[in-house]
Design a protein around this motif. Structure first.
Motif, PDB file in Angstrom:
ATOM      1  N   UNK A 262      -0.713   0.169 -17.279  1.00 23.11           N
ATOM      2  CA  UNK A 262       0.224   1.210 -17.706  1.00 23.11           C
ATOM      3  C   UNK A 262       0.231   1.289 -19.231  1.00 23.11           C
ATOM      4  N   UNK A 263       0.336   0.152 -19.885  1.00 24.46           N
ATOM      5  CA  UNK A 263       0.338   0.119 -21.352  1.00 24.46           C
ATOM      6  C   UNK A 263      -0.923   0.774 -21.898  1.00 24.46           C
TER       7      UNK A 263
ATOM      8  N   UNK B 215       6.084   5.034 -21.182  1.00 26.39           N
ATOM      9  CA  UNK B 215       5.961   5.659 -19.870  1.00 26.39           C
ATOM     10  C   UNK B 215       4.826   6.669 -19.877  1.00 26.39           C
ATOM     11  N   UNK B 216       4.333   6.988 -18.683  1.00 25.29           N
ATOM     12  CA  UNK B 216       3.208   7.911 -18.544  1.00 25.29           C
ATOM     13  C   UNK B 216       3.195   8.505 -17.131  1.00 25.29           C
ATOM     14  N   UNK B 217       2.238   9.368 -16.892  1.00 23.22           N
ATOM     15  CA  UNK B 217       2.006   9.973 -15.567  1.00 23.22           C
ATOM     16  C   UNK B 217       3.225  10.714 -15.030  1.00 23.22           C
ATOM     17  N   UNK B 218       3.867  11.487 -15.894  1.00 26.36           N
ATOM     18  CA  UNK B 218       5.052  12.253 -15.488  1.00 26.36           C
ATOM     19  C   UNK B 218       4.635  13.407 -14.585  1.00 26.36           C
TER      20      UNK B 218
ATOM     21  N   UNK C  46       8.016  11.784 -10.866  1.00 27.62           N
ATOM     22  CA  UNK C  46       7.078  10.684 -10.712  1.00 27.62           C
ATOM     23  C   UNK C  46       6.739  10.148 -12.095  1.00 27.62           C
ATOM     24  N   UNK C  47       6.433   8.860 -12.188  1.00 24.05           N
ATOM     25  CA  UNK C  47       6.148   8.228 -13.480  1.00 24.05           C
ATOM     26  C   UNK C  47       5.630   6.814 -13.263  1.00 24.05           C
ATOM     27  N   UNK C  48       5.144   6.226 -14.323  1.00 27.12           N
ATOM     28  CA  UNK C  48       4.899   4.793 -14.420  1.00 27.12           C
ATOM     29  C   UNK C  48       5.466   4.370 -15.769  1.00 27.12           C
TER      30      UNK C  48
ATOM     31  N   UNK D  79       8.704  -5.826 -17.506  1.00 24.54           N
ATOM     32  CA  UNK D  79       8.600  -5.396 -16.117  1.00 24.54           C
ATOM     33  C   UNK D  79       8.107  -3.948 -16.091  1.00 24.54           C
ATOM     34  N   UNK D  80       7.528  -3.587 -14.984  1.00 27.46           N
ATOM     35  CA  UNK D  80       7.060  -2.217 -14.815  1.00 27.46           C
ATOM     36  C   UNK D  80       7.776  -1.552 -13.665  1.00 27.46           C
ATOM     37  N   UNK D  81       7.668  -0.234 -13.631  1.00 28.91           N
ATOM     38  CA  UNK D  81       8.292   0.533 -12.553  1.00 28.91           C
ATOM     39  C   UNK D  81       7.466   1.790 -12.331  1.00 28.91           C
ATOM     40  N   UNK D  82       7.442   2.265 -11.085  1.00 27.35           N
ATOM     41  CA  UNK D  82       6.688   3.485 -10.771  1.00 27.35           C
ATOM     42  C   UNK D  82       7.417   4.289  -9.704  1.00 27.35           C
ATOM     43  N   UNK D  83       7.115   5.563  -9.693  1.00 26.42           N
ATOM     44  CA  UNK D  83       7.601   6.481  -8.653  1.00 26.42           C
ATOM     45  C   UNK D  83       6.447   7.406  -8.349  1.00 26.42           C
TER      46      UNK D  83
END
Length: 168
Positions: free
Chosen positions: A17-18, A78-81, A95-97, A150-154
């Protein structure tokens, strides 16, 4: 984290993600009781299990004054919006990561600044990207030693659809 099903604990996934992100927001402890948050270009380096985020700035300014007072910081990227639409219930979500964490800022000594800038440049360009070294003496290079992250995604799931904006 309330939604444990969205948490990313795997370090390799967090680093992926980074690698995708192009801005890191760093929050410092403000001198007026409010957090001070700044969006920054960054680089990342991993030494063993230790993750470092690298930044650069002028030789003086508010962020350096705040770091001198309190070197603790938090960060977020954050990315992938992507807007996700629920057709049946007529609602939407995003949606995001993302990755969020905290650590301690270290100002790099003169002899380590070039290496820090190389790491920063590597995030945006080929590893051997040539750049002028003239500004190095008037540049502060600092890094955030990550203490926790920590990471998070949707993601889009069955029954959801990606929203497509109408043609203009």
């Amino acid at each position: 984290m309330i939604r444990a099903d969205r948490e990313i604990t795997d370090r390799a996934e967090q680093l992926a993600i980074i690698d995708t992100c192009d801005v890191c927001r760093v929050a410092l402890n403000g001198d007026d009781g409010y957090p001070y948050i700044i969006p920054l270009n960054f680089g990342v380096d991993v030494e063993g299990d230790q993750v470092y985020l690298y930044f650069h700035s002028a030789r003086r300014g508010q962020k350096l004054d705040l770091i001198a007072e309190d070197a603790r910081a938090t960060f977020e990227m954050d990315c992938d919006h992507e807007l996700i639409f629920y057709d049946k219930r007529m609602s939407c979500t995003m949606g995001y990561r993302s990755v969020i964490g905290r650590g301690t800022v270290e100002i790099l000594p003169e002899e380590e600044k070039k290496r820090g800038l190389d790491i920063l440049m590597r995030h945006y360009h080929a590893e051997d990207f040539p750049y002028s070294e003239k500004p190095i003496p008037v540049t502060t290079v600092w890094r955030l030693k990550v203490e926790s992250m920590t990471g998070k995604h949707r993601d889009v799931h069955p029954g959801e659809s990606r929203w497509t904006p109408p043609a203009r």
